[in-house]
Design an enzyme around this catalytic site. Structure first.
Site, PDB file in Angstrom:
ATOM      1  CG  ASP A 221      -0.094  -0.018   2.819  1.00  0.00           C
ATOM      2  OD1 ASP A 221       0.426   1.650   2.869  1.00  0.00           O
ATOM      3  OD2 ASP A 221       0.631  -1.015   2.956  1.00  0.00           O
ATOM      4  CG  ASP A 223       1.939   4.746   5.589  1.00  0.00           C
ATOM      5  OD1 ASP A 223       1.051   3.841   6.347  1.00  0.00           O
ATOM      6  OD2 ASP A 223       2.385   5.267   6.330  1.00  0.00           O
TER       7      ASP A 223
END
Ligand code: ADE
Length: 285
Positions: A221, A223
């Site tokens: 991901d 973040d």
């Protein structure tokens, strides 16, 4: 001929809980309560077996069904347990957030440094708890990950033809919550390329235990720093990790094979042992 018998500990992170079923030949297991450690119980059973004829010991960092949160992982018991059953090397896997435009979701990275932003963990074996680890040890953390083990992982991705990024700094947060946007941006400014919740103190404690340690990180991901992207959530982390898990497994299997191929680990193991002795203040009295 090597003095040390090589055994590779594999610490599986999120999404790797079932690795033992898939990759271990001649599998047996040790229950946590049957492992003697002055630091309490490891996260769960340790699965023993072989990969390419090399002895391995596999431990799931967050325990069965991922029930142990990052702060409560007994990093000291995990590492001491692996040491007490003879592990000379550790390969760890970890899911991370990307803090960099150049690290996409699903990208594997071999980290070479860390930024420890944790605050509620015991980061040393040498705190007087165990007679096995007397005195106070000020271990140098450069290099943070063992260079020969980084070399093994580098060789592994070359042999597999996988796209893996060499080098990167993991910022390690306390968790279990993810970072705010401001925190995420700050971690980028501090020099983080990736963010996770477990590399510290695991890598530091492994070094204190004299075990050659490296990690394979997977970015799952962005973040929460990236304006053009969704903020991190567990569903996305697990989905991306599961989609790319075979690459991590392949890397681990290949890396174990390469560790076994290399005959001469004695020098690396002895040098690390000497470093730990020379880092201990009680040896200067
Ligand atoms: N593990 C996976 N993604 C993460 C993130 N964004 N922050 C901390 N740990 C993570």
């Amino acid at each position: 001929m090597s003095i040390y018998k090589i055994k590779v500990g594999i610490i599986g992170g999120s999404g790797l809980e079932n690795l033992a079923n898939h990759i271990l030949k001649s599998r047996t297991e040790i229950l946590p309560q049957d492992i003697k450690s002055d630091f309490g119980l490891p996260s769960g059973k340790i699965f023993l077996g072989t990969i390419s004829g090399v002895e391995v010991a596999l431990l799931s960092r967050h325990g069965p069904d991922h029930k142990i949160c990052p702060t409560n992982v007994n990093y000291r018991a995990n590492i001491d347990a692996l040491k007490s059953i003879g592990c000379t090397h550790i390969l760890a896997s970890t899911a991370c957030g990307s803090l960099s435009e150049s690290i996409n979701r699903g990208q594997l990275v071999i980290p070479d440094s860390f930024l420890d932003r944790t605050h509620s963990r015991i980061g040393t074996l040498f705190d007087g708890t165990s007679e096995k680890y007397p005195g106070v040890c000020h271990v140098p953390m450069e290099p943070a990950f063992h260079p020969a083990m980084i070399e093994v992982l580098t060789q592994a991705h070359k042999e597999l033809g996988l796209d893996v990024k060499n080098g990167g700094t993991i910022a390690v947060i306390e968790g279990p919550r993810f970072s705010s946007k401001a925190e995420s941006k700050a971690l980028r400014l501090l020099g983080g390329d990736l963010v996770n919740m477990t590399t510290c103190p695991e890598v530091c404690i492994a070094k204190e235990a004299g075990i050659l340690y490296a990690a394979i990180a997977m970015a799952t991901d962005y973040d929460s720093w990236r304006e053009s992207d969704d903020n991190v959530c567990v569903t996305d982390v697990m989905t991306v990790f599961k989609k790319n898990i075979n690459k991590v497994t392949d890397m681990i299997v290949k890396a174990v094979e390469i560790i076994g191929r290399r005959q001469d680990w004695d020098k690396d193991i002895d040098e690390l042992k000497d470093l730990i002795v020379s880092s201990n203040c009680s040896n200067f009295n």
